[in-house]
Design a protein around this motif. Structure first.
Motif, PDB file in Angstrom:
ATOM      1  N   UNK A 353      -1.294   5.727 -12.426  1.00  0.00           N
ATOM      2  CA  UNK A 353       0.084   5.693 -11.925  1.00  0.00           C
ATOM      3  C   UNK A 353       0.114   5.852 -10.413  1.00  0.00           C
ATOM      4  N   UNK A 354      -0.684   6.762  -9.886  1.00  0.00           N
ATOM      5  CA  UNK A 354      -0.732   6.963  -8.434  1.00  0.00           C
ATOM      6  C   UNK A 354      -1.243   5.715  -7.724  1.00  0.00           C
ATOM      7  N   UNK A 355      -2.240   5.058  -8.309  1.00  0.00           N
ATOM      8  CA  UNK A 355      -2.765   3.835  -7.688  1.00  0.00           C
ATOM      9  C   UNK A 355      -1.717   2.730  -7.685  1.00  0.00           C
ATOM     10  N   UNK A 356      -0.957   2.624  -8.763  1.00  0.00           N
ATOM     11  CA  UNK A 356       0.106   1.613  -8.831  1.00  0.00           C
ATOM     12  C   UNK A 356       1.165   1.879  -7.771  1.00  0.00           C
ATOM     13  N   UNK A 379      -7.005  -2.031  -9.085  1.00  0.00           N
ATOM     14  CA  UNK A 379      -6.851  -0.616  -9.425  1.00  0.00           C
ATOM     15  C   UNK A 379      -8.163  -0.055  -9.947  1.00  0.00           C
ATOM     16  N   UNK A 380      -8.866  -0.844 -10.768  1.00  0.00           N
ATOM     17  CA  UNK A 380     -10.148  -0.392 -11.311  1.00  0.00           C
ATOM     18  C   UNK A 380     -11.141  -0.100 -10.178  1.00  0.00           C
ATOM     19  N   UNK A 381     -11.175  -0.961  -9.163  1.00  0.00           N
ATOM     20  CA  UNK A 381     -12.078  -0.747  -8.033  1.00  0.00           C
ATOM     21  C   UNK A 381     -11.674   0.487  -7.232  1.00  0.00           C
ATOM     22  N   UNK A 382     -10.361   0.661  -7.042  1.00  0.00           N
ATOM     23  CA  UNK A 382      -9.886   1.829  -6.293  1.00  0.00           C
ATOM     24  C   UNK A 382     -10.310   3.133  -6.967  1.00  0.00           C
ATOM     25  N   UNK A 383     -10.212   3.168  -8.291  1.00  0.00           N
ATOM     26  CA  UNK A 383     -10.448   4.407  -9.037  1.00  0.00           C
ATOM     27  C   UNK A 383     -11.866   4.515  -9.568  1.00  0.00           C
ATOM     28  N   UNK A 384     -12.690   3.495  -9.308  1.00  0.00           N
ATOM     29  CA  UNK A 384     -14.054   3.472  -9.825  1.00  0.00           C
ATOM     30  C   UNK A 384     -14.050   3.603 -11.345  1.00  0.00           C
ATOM     31  N   UNK A 385     -13.178   2.821 -11.982  1.00  0.00           N
ATOM     32  CA  UNK A 385     -13.067   2.787 -13.438  1.00  0.00           C
ATOM     33  C   UNK A 385     -13.397   1.391 -13.933  1.00  0.00           C
TER      34      UNK A 385
END
Length: 485
Positions: A353-356, A379-385
């Motif tokens: 949610x924060x990344x969005x 978002x996946x790259x930002x959060x390393x998920x």
């Protein structure tokens, strides 16, 4: 015998597999499904206890949300960073600026808001509604069955698109002798009298004619003229050929205008009204508001169950020194997994949610037209998920914002190229089309070609059929059906 390192790795994978499976399952659940699953575990596993009483401290203004100190502030883009108002600066630290469009629990609901099932509403489908209406008629079993066959054969628009004689086989034991054309026609006429006028029509002309026949409050002369247009000159009406219609019908301009206005007020898809989704109150996972010029994300943890390890029972089990492979030991292990996976679910949803919000701040500032293209991969790259983890954390998860309640998925829109080499989102284009239609001259509505040209003038190059598709997604009728005289 296999290599020791390989065997150890295999045993680790086999040990982690159940926990990972549970983690994935919990993450992809909606808030209501998650609540049901955790409450079931609390009721069946003796090593779990409800942590609500220890953890619950609602944030003022946010029903069922976590304390404001748990929220995450997100800096706005520098070019859009507003100056905080004096009211915001003077507000107490625990007072959010927006309370959210949160549904009020019905009377009789317990104060903790856990009776979530009462928050959902449902409506009857078209076929269910017509079947109920048939129950108000005193019919012979044979006649009722024929009418039910017709109701079941209606498409989602309310039309009967198949021949009556094909609705049932002639050798059915209920029909001896087989139904003839007169029986089918009588059953069809009955269905066409049920609920909304126009249902059970076999084409557009019949659909509009049935609605005109039911328009008893309209002047007979206007209704009769409208019926002539529908039955004989519907193609000319679609082309807006007023001159040709006036010549063929030998009527005045005023009479023709009234008849055409009457026809345009009819519903060409009377069954579609039943397919519109009934309002369903969702349980939001997070709240988004603006505090001291920053957008923040607050978890709605108090609307969800809290599971924690029952330390008293766990200590008693350890002192008893029971076999680690006993059923009780397995339940203790499952309890530990659940506690960790529940916390992991909260953390993952909060981070996504924060990344969005971080990437879509222009949307929160300016609305739908400012929604930027966003892919799960970003978002996946930002959060390393992993991308699949982000996907599970967006489906069926909702945030309450000053602009309404949105599913996380709403903020992921495909990229469309612009003439300047930049990009915009499909959702932003739909918002622009809606703005253009809202601002158009009702007597000269914009055609899909005109909408395409206006978008091109703004630097957005799309095919006309794409614009037509977006207009349809907005439930905006074609220009000829929007025209007002």
């Amino acid at each position: 015998m296999g290599h020791p390192t390989q065997e150890l790795r295999l045993r680790q994978q086999m040990t982690l597999a159940p926990r990972l499976q549970q983690s994935v399952k919990l993450l992809q659940m909606s808030a209501l499904e998650f609540t049901t699953a955790v409450e079931h575990a609390l009721a069946t596993n003796p090593f779990l206890e409800d942590g609500d009483e220890q953890d619950a401290e609602p944030t003022p203004g946010f029903p069922g949300s976590a304390p404001a100190s748990h929220g995450s502030n997100i800096d706005p883009p520098s070019e859009h960073k507003p100056t905080p108002t004096s009211d915001a600066e003077d507000a107490p630290p625990d007072a959010p600026t927006y309370s959210g469009d949160y549904p009020t629990p019905p009377s009789g609901m317990s104060g903790d808001g856990k009776d979530l099932g009462q928050w959902a509403s449902a409506s009857l489908s078209m076929r269910e509604r017509l079947s109920l209406d048939l129950g108000n008629y005193h019919l012979q079993p044979r006649d009722r069955l024929l009418a039910e066959f017709i109701v079941d054969a209606l498409d989602d628009d309310g039309y009967l698109r198949v021949p009556l004689a094909t609705l049932c086989s002639a050798d059915r034991p209920e029909f001896s002798p087989p139904p003839d054309d007169a029986e089918w026609t009588t059953a069809l006429r009955l269905v066409q009298q049920l609920d909304a006028p126009g249902l059970g029509a076999r084409d557009l002309t019949e659909c509009l004619s049935l609605q005109l026949a039911a328009a008893r409050t309209v002047a007979p002369s206007t209704r009769d003229l409208a019926l002539r247009i529908v039955r004989e000159h519907l193609d000319r009406l679609g082309k807006n050929d007023c001159v040709g219609l006036r010549r063929l019908l030998d009527c005045s301009d005023e009479a023709l205008r009234d008849a055409c206005a009457l026809i345009r007020s009819l519903d060409p898809k009377p069954g579609a009204r039943y397919s519109a989704e009934a309002p369903v109150y969702v349980v939001p996972d997070v709240f988004v508001d603006k505090w001291h010029a920053r957008w923040r994300v607050l978890p709605n943890r108090n609307a969800m169950p809290h599971a924690r390890l029952h330390h008293t029972y766990a200590d008693l089990f350890r002192r008893a020194r029971l076999d680690d492979r006993s059923p009780m030991a397995q339940e203790l292990q499952e309890a530990r997994w659940l506690v960790r996976n529940v916390e992991q679910r909260y953390t993952t949803i909060q981070r996504v949610a924060e990344a969005i919000v971080k990437r879509q701040q222009t949307f929160f500032e300016y609305g739908e037209v400012a929604l930027r293209p966003l892919m799960l991969r970003e978002v996946a790259d930002d959060l390393d998920m992993h991308e699949s983890t982000v996907s599970r954390a967006t489906v069926g998860k909702y945030m309450v914002t000053p602009r309404g309640v949105f599913e996380f998925r709403h903020f992921f829109s495909r990229e469309l190229a612009t003439e300047s080499g930049g990009s915009c989102s499909a959702a932003a284009v739909r918002a622009l089309i809606k703005e253009m239609v809202d601002a158009e001259d009702p007597t000269m509505p914009l055609s899909d070609v005109a909408l395409t040209q206006q978008l091109a003038a703004s630097g957005i190059l799309l095919a006309r059929r794409t614009v037509s598709k977006y207009r349809g997604q907005l439930r905006v009728p074609p220009a000829e059906l929007r025209r007002q005289h």
